[in-house]
Scaffold this motif. Structure first.
Motif, PDB file in Angstrom:
ATOM      1  N   PRO A  78      42.064  48.920  35.370  1.00  0.00           N
ATOM      2  CA  PRO A  78      41.695  50.187  36.030  1.00  0.00           C
ATOM      3  C   PRO A  78      40.612  50.033  37.100  1.00  0.00           C
ATOM      4  CG  PRO A  78      41.805  50.465  33.649  1.00  0.00           C
ATOM      5  CD  PRO A  78      41.873  48.993  33.908  1.00  0.00           C
ATOM      6  N   LYS A  79      39.990  48.855  37.158  1.00  0.00           N
ATOM      7  CA  LYS A  79      38.951  48.541  38.154  1.00  0.00           C
ATOM      8  C   LYS A  79      37.716  49.429  37.997  1.00  0.00           C
ATOM      9  CE  LYS A  79      42.564  47.432  41.538  1.00  0.00           C
ATOM     10  NZ  LYS A  79      43.109  47.772  42.859  1.00  0.00           N
ATOM     11  N   SER A  80      37.474  49.920  36.794  1.00  0.00           N
ATOM     12  CA  SER A  80      36.239  50.672  36.580  1.00  0.00           C
ATOM     13  C   SER A  80      35.070  49.733  36.844  1.00  0.00           C
ATOM     14  CB  SER A  80      36.182  51.214  35.152  1.00  0.00           C
ATOM     15  OG  SER A  80      36.437  50.198  34.218  1.00  0.00           O
ATOM     16  N   PRO A  81      34.010  50.224  37.480  1.00  0.00           N
ATOM     17  CA  PRO A  81      32.933  49.334  37.934  1.00  0.00           C
ATOM     18  C   PRO A  81      32.324  48.504  36.806  1.00  0.00           C
ATOM     19  CG  PRO A  81      32.707  51.496  38.922  1.00  0.00           C
ATOM     20  CD  PRO A  81      33.788  51.614  37.900  1.00  0.00           C
ATOM     21  N   VAL A  82      32.125  47.232  37.094  1.00  0.00           N
ATOM     22  CA  VAL A  82      31.448  46.313  36.169  1.00  0.00           C
ATOM     23  C   VAL A  82      30.344  45.640  36.978  1.00  0.00           C
ATOM     24  CG1 VAL A  82      31.655  44.265  34.726  1.00  0.00           C
ATOM     25  CG2 VAL A  82      33.544  45.910  34.822  1.00  0.00           C
ATOM     26  N   PHE A  83      29.115  45.908  36.594  1.00  0.00           N
ATOM     27  CA  PHE A  83      27.984  45.472  37.421  1.00  0.00           C
ATOM     28  C   PHE A  83      27.354  44.194  36.875  1.00  0.00           C
ATOM     29  CE2 PHE A  83      28.263  50.013  38.344  1.00  0.00           C
ATOM     30  CZ  PHE A  83      28.286  49.981  39.735  1.00  0.00           C
ATOM     31  N   LEU A  84      27.146  43.270  37.763  1.00  0.00           N
ATOM     32  CA  LEU A  84      26.421  42.038  37.473  1.00  0.00           C
ATOM     33  C   LEU A  84      25.192  42.024  38.376  1.00  0.00           C
ATOM     34  CD1 LEU A  84      25.912  39.206  36.397  1.00  0.00           C
ATOM     35  CD2 LEU A  84      27.589  38.343  38.038  1.00  0.00           C
ATOM     36  N   ASP A  85      24.026  42.163  37.758  1.00  0.00           N
ATOM     37  CA  ASP A  85      22.768  42.204  38.516  1.00  0.00           C
ATOM     38  C   ASP A  85      22.846  43.221  39.654  1.00  0.00           C
ATOM     39  OD1 ASP A  85      21.877  40.174  36.820  1.00  0.00           O
ATOM     40  OD2 ASP A  85      22.573  38.607  38.178  1.00  0.00           O
ATOM     41  N   GLY A  86      23.446  44.369  39.344  1.00  0.00           N
ATOM     42  CA  GLY A  86      23.499  45.468  40.304  1.00  0.00           C
ATOM     43  C   GLY A  86      24.671  45.455  41.261  1.00  0.00           C
ATOM     44  N   ILE A  87      25.519  44.437  41.210  1.00  0.00           N
ATOM     45  CA  ILE A  87      26.663  44.326  42.125  1.00  0.00           C
ATOM     46  C   ILE A  87      27.955  44.459  41.332  1.00  0.00           C
ATOM     47  CG2 ILE A  87      27.864  42.828  43.765  1.00  0.00           C
ATOM     48  CD1 ILE A  87      25.156  41.523  44.357  1.00  0.00           C
ATOM     49  N   ASP A  88      28.849  45.322  41.783  1.00  0.00           N
ATOM     50  CA  ASP A  88      30.137  45.520  41.132  1.00  0.00           C
ATOM     51  C   ASP A  88      31.029  44.304  41.398  1.00  0.00           C
ATOM     52  OD1 ASP A  88      32.438  46.479  39.970  1.00  0.00           O
ATOM     53  OD2 ASP A  88      32.769  48.107  41.409  1.00  0.00           O
ATOM     54  N   VAL A  89      31.490  43.641  40.322  1.00  0.00           N
ATOM     55  CA  VAL A  89      32.309  42.443  40.489  1.00  0.00           C
ATOM     56  C   VAL A  89      33.787  42.771  40.682  1.00  0.00           C
ATOM     57  CG1 VAL A  89      30.720  41.080  39.078  1.00  0.00           C
ATOM     58  CG2 VAL A  89      32.718  42.142  37.992  1.00  0.00           C
ATOM     59  N   MET A  90      34.185  44.010  40.476  1.00  0.00           N
ATOM     60  CA  MET A  90      35.609  44.332  40.482  1.00  0.00           C
ATOM     61  C   MET A  90      36.284  44.174  41.845  1.00  0.00           C
ATOM     62  SD  MET A  90      36.323  44.538  37.430  1.00  0.00           S
ATOM     63  CE  MET A  90      38.057  44.665  37.883  1.00  0.00           C
ATOM     64  N   PRO A  91      35.641  44.484  42.973  1.00  0.00           N
ATOM     65  CA  PRO A  91      36.327  44.260  44.254  1.00  0.00           C
ATOM     66  C   PRO A  91      36.731  42.801  44.468  1.00  0.00           C
ATOM     67  CG  PRO A  91      34.493  45.760  44.581  1.00  0.00           C
ATOM     68  CD  PRO A  91      34.380  45.252  43.170  1.00  0.00           C
ATOM     69  N   ALA A  92      35.872  41.858  44.085  1.00  0.00           N
ATOM     70  CA  ALA A  92      36.212  40.433  44.247  1.00  0.00           C
ATOM     71  C   ALA A  92      37.360  40.042  43.321  1.00  0.00           C
ATOM     72  CB  ALA A  92      34.986  39.566  43.968  1.00  0.00           C
ATOM     73  N   ILE A  93      37.359  40.569  42.105  1.00  0.00           N
ATOM     74  CA  ILE A  93      38.442  40.282  41.161  1.00  0.00           C
ATOM     75  C   ILE A  93      39.752  40.879  41.668  1.00  0.00           C
ATOM     76  CG2 ILE A  93      39.298  40.759  38.827  1.00  0.00           C
ATOM     77  CD1 ILE A  93      36.334  40.653  37.920  1.00  0.00           C
ATOM     78  N   ALA A  94      39.697  42.105  42.149  1.00  0.00           N
ATOM     79  CA  ALA A  94      40.914  42.763  42.663  1.00  0.00           C
ATOM     80  C   ALA A  94      41.471  42.017  43.868  1.00  0.00           C
ATOM     81  CB  ALA A  94      40.608  44.219  43.023  1.00  0.00           C
ATOM     82  N   ASP A  95      40.608  41.424  44.665  1.00  0.00           N
ATOM     83  CA  ASP A  95      41.083  40.654  45.822  1.00  0.00           C
ATOM     84  C   ASP A  95      41.859  39.420  45.356  1.00  0.00           C
ATOM     85  OD1 ASP A  95      41.093  40.122  48.743  1.00  0.00           O
ATOM     86  OD2 ASP A  95      39.984  38.338  48.142  1.00  0.00           O
ATOM     87  N   VAL A  96      41.411  38.785  44.272  1.00  0.00           N
ATOM     88  CA  VAL A  96      42.156  37.645  43.726  1.00  0.00           C
ATOM     89  C   VAL A  96      43.509  38.103  43.204  1.00  0.00           C
ATOM     90  CG1 VAL A  96      42.168  35.873  41.929  1.00  0.00           C
ATOM     91  CG2 VAL A  96      40.080  36.313  43.224  1.00  0.00           C
ATOM     92  N   TRP A  97      43.553  39.263  42.538  1.00  0.00           N
ATOM     93  CA  TRP A  97      44.846  39.804  42.091  1.00  0.00           C
ATOM     94  C   TRP A  97      45.798  39.985  43.270  1.00  0.00           C
ATOM     95  CZ3 TRP A  97      42.362  44.308  38.837  1.00  0.00           C
ATOM     96  CH2 TRP A  97      41.863  43.778  37.642  1.00  0.00           C
ATOM     97  N   ARG A  98      45.260  40.546  44.359  1.00  0.00           N
ATOM     98  CA  ARG A  98      46.095  40.793  45.545  1.00  0.00           C
ATOM     99  C   ARG A  98      46.639  39.472  46.097  1.00  0.00           C
ATOM    100  NH1 ARG A  98      45.384  39.800  50.487  1.00  0.00           N
ATOM    101  NH2 ARG A  98      43.181  39.262  50.208  1.00  0.00           N
TER     102      ARG A  98
END
Length: 500
Positions: A78-98
Motif C-alpha cells: 500500500p506504500k503507507s509511509p515508513v520513515f527512517l531517520d525522518g525520510i520515507d523509504v517507500m518512494p525508493a522501494i516503489a521505484d525498484v518495483w517499477r
C-alpha cells in the motif's frame, strides 16, 4: 484476519489460531492454561509489544550496527509511509518495483538466467522459485533459472553445461559486492561468456546486479541501469522481498511477485496489530521458549508435508541460527537461551529417515508440522495421494504426543514430544509469502524474549578472516608451512598434507 485466544489447552478446539487464513494448532505443545498465562507475562515483561512497534517504526533495533530492521517495508504494497531517520523509504522501494516490472516486460528470447549469490542472496529466491514451480497452472516464462552459490566448481560446471551463452542473463547478488564466493563465480561466468565468443556489448547487456554497494558493481563492469539497489537496513536473510527476489518476477511474472509480497505484508499486519494472546508469531515463539525452559530442548525440526517446500528447512536454518545463534545478550552478558539447532526435510520422506530418533531417542525435539489443504498437482491420483500425505502428518503428530506402552521395552514410545501444526489453505505465492513472514516475525520475537540482537551476525566473519592466510599458504604449493599467529599447528599440518 481472525484469531481465537487459547483458554483451555486440554480442549483441542481452543488450541487453534488463524491469521491470514493460516491455521496454527498448538494442542500437542502440552502447555496448560496456567503455563500460557506465565508465558504471556514473560512476553509483557520482555516488552515484546513495544519491540514490535519499534521494529515497524524504523527504530535502530539492530543496535550493534546502529541500523533499523525494515525488511517489512519491502513488502508494504500500500506504500503507507515508513520513515527512517525522518525520510520515507517507500518512494525508493516503489521505484525498484517499477524497474522490476519493466524488466519483466523487456526480456524476450532469454533461455537461461544465472542467479549468483550465497546465503541470504540465495536461499530465499531459490526456495520461492522451487516452491512456486509446483503451483498447478502457474504461468512460467519458459526460461531456465539457475542458482549458483557454492565456490565448488561442480555447481558452476553443471550450470554452464546446460546454459546457452548467447541467450543467458546473469544476476549477481551481493549486499556488499565483496563476497568472495559470489565475485569469483561471477568472474568465471563472464569468462565463460567470453570463451563462447560473446561480444563486449553482449556481455555488458547480459550482466545485472542487486546490491547495496552500487560503486563496486559499476567497477565490476555493470551498467548503472542494470543495477538494482537494496539497502543496509535489510539483512541478507531478510532480503528476498527486495530486488534479491528478482528471479521470482522474471520467472513467474511481476503479478506473482506482488502476490508473494502481499502475503508477507498481510502477516506483518497481523504481527503488528494482534494482541499477544492471539498473535501467531508470538505464540510460536513462546511455545519454543517454554520447551527450552521445561524440557531443555536444544533442537527442533521443521517438517513440511509438501514436496514444493523441500528447500524451506534450509531457508529456515539460516533465518533462525544466523539471527539468534548468539552467546551474549544485548548487554554483553552470557545468554541462557538462544537458537536451537534447526533441521528438517519434507514429509513423508522424513519419516523414513530420522523419525526413529524423534519417537524413541532420549532427546525431546519439538516439531513444526506444516501441511497444505490442497494437493499440489492436477494428476488424477492427486486427491488420494494427498489424503495419505495428510494422514501421515496427523498420525506422526499424534504418535509423538501420546506415545505407546508395551511389554517389550523396544516397542515403547515415550510420548510427550511437542509439536505445532501449521495448515495453509493452499500453496501459492500469497501463502508462501505469509509463511516466510510468519517465521521471520517469530525469529524477531524470540530475539526480544532472549534479549539478543537478531539482526547482526558477527560470528560469520571470523572464519572468513582466517581463510585468507590459509588460502595463501595453499597457493605456495609444496613449501613446508609452519604454525604462526594466523595458522595453528593442526591447520599447518593439514596444509602440508594438501600440498604434498
Amino acid at each position: 484476519m481472525t484469531s481465537r485466544p487459547l483458554q483451555n489447552p486440554d480442549n483441542p478446539t481452543n488450541s487453534t489460531f488463524t491469521a491470514v487464513d493460516v491455521v496454527l494448532d498448538t494442542a500437542y505443545q502440552h502447555i496448560d492454561a496456567a503455563e500460557w498465562k506465565k508465558l504471556f507475562s514473560v512476553a509483557k515483561k520482555s516488552k515484546v509489544k513495544e519491540f514490535i512497534a519499534d521494529m515497524f517504526a524504523g527504530k535502530h533495533i539492530n543496535f550493534s550496527e546502529d541500523r533499523p530492521a525494515l525488511h517489512s517495508a519491502l513488502r508494504n504494497l500500500p506504500k503507507s509511509p515508513v520513515f527512517l531517520d525522518g525520510i520515507d523509504v517507500m518512494p525508493a522501494i516503489a521505484d525498484v518495483w517499477r524497474r522490476i516490472d519493466a524488466l519483466c516486460n523487456k526480456w524476450v528470447g532469454v533461455t537461461d538466467v544465472i542467479h549468483i549469490g550465497i546465503g541470504g542472496s540465495d536461499f530465499g529466491p531459490r526456495l520461492a522459485i522451487e516452491a512456486l514451480a509446483h503451483v498447478p497452472g502457474i504461468e512460467s516464462r519458459g526460461m531456465r533459472m539457475h542458482f549458483l552459490a557454492n565456490i565448488d566448481t561442480a555447481e558452476l560446471a553443471r550450470i554452464l553445461d546446460r546454459a546457452q551463452p548467447n541467450s543467458t542473463r546473469v544476476i549477481i547478488v551481493s549486499k556488499s559486492f565483496t563476497t568472495l564466493e559470489t565475485t569469483m563465480n561471477a568472474k568465471a561466468v563472464v569468462n565463460w561468456l567470453k570463451d563462447n565468443d560473446c561480444t563486449k556489448g553482449q556481455i555488458t547487456n547480459s550482466l545485472f546486479a542487486v546490491t547495496a554497494n552500487v560503486p563496486a558493481a559499476k567497477e565490476f563492469g555493470i551498467e548503472e541501469d542494470n543495477i538494482y539497489p537494496f539497502w543496509d537496513w535489510v539483512g541478507g536473510r531478510y532480503s528476498v522481498w527486495s530486488a534479491v527476489g528478482l528471479p521470482i518476477a522474471l520467472q513467474y511474472g511481476f503479478k506473482t511477485f506482488e502476490e508473494f509480497l502481499a502475503g508477507a505484508h498481510a502477516m506483518d499486519l497481523h504481527f503488528k496489530n494482534a494482541p499477544l494472546e492471539e498473535n501467531l508469531p508470538v505464540i510460536m515463539a513462546l511455545a519454543l521458549l517454554h520447551q527450552q525452559q521445561k524440557q531443555g530442548i536444544t533442537a527442533y525440526a521443521a517438517i513440511p508435508y509438501a514436496d514444493a517446500l523441500d528447500a524451506f528447512p534450509k531457508w529456515l536454518q539460516q533465518l533462525d541460527m544466523e539471527s539468534n545463534g548468539k552467546s551474549v545478550d544485548r548487554n554483553g552478558k552470557p545468554v541462557k537461551y538462544s537458537s536451537p539447532v534447526v533441521f528438517g526435510s519434507t514429509g513423508s520422506n522424513a519419516q523414513h529417515s530420522y523419525f526413529q530418533l524423534l519417537h524413541q531417542g532420549p532427546d525431546i525435539i519439538p516439531i513444526d508440522f506444516i501441511a497444505v489443504r490442497k494437493p499440489m498437482s492436477e494428476r488424477p491420483e492427486a486427491i488420494a495421494h494427498h489424503r495419505i500425505l495428510l494422514a501421515n502428518c496427523l498420525a506422526q503428530a499424534q504418535a509423538l504426543a501420546h506415545g505407546k506402552t508395551a511389554d517389550n521395552p523396544n516397542h515403547v514410545y515415550p510420548g510427550n514430544r511437542p509439536s505445532n501444526l501449521l495448515l495453509l489453505p493452499e500453496l501459492n505465492a500469497f501463502y508462501l509469502g505469509a509463511l516466510l513472514a510468519l517465521y521471520e516475525n517469530r525469529a524477531a520475537t524470540l530475539g526480544a524474549l532472549w534479549n539478543i540482537n537478531s539482526f547482526d551476525q558477527p560470528g560469520v566473519e571470523y572464519g572468513k578472516v582466517l581463510a585468507k592466510p590459509i588460502e595463501k599458504a595453499l597457493v605456495s604449493g609444496s613449501d613446508p608451512i609452519q604454525a604462526n599467529d594466523d595458522i595453528d599447528a593442526v591447520t599447518a599440518a593439514r596444509i602440508n598434507l594438501l600440498n604434498s
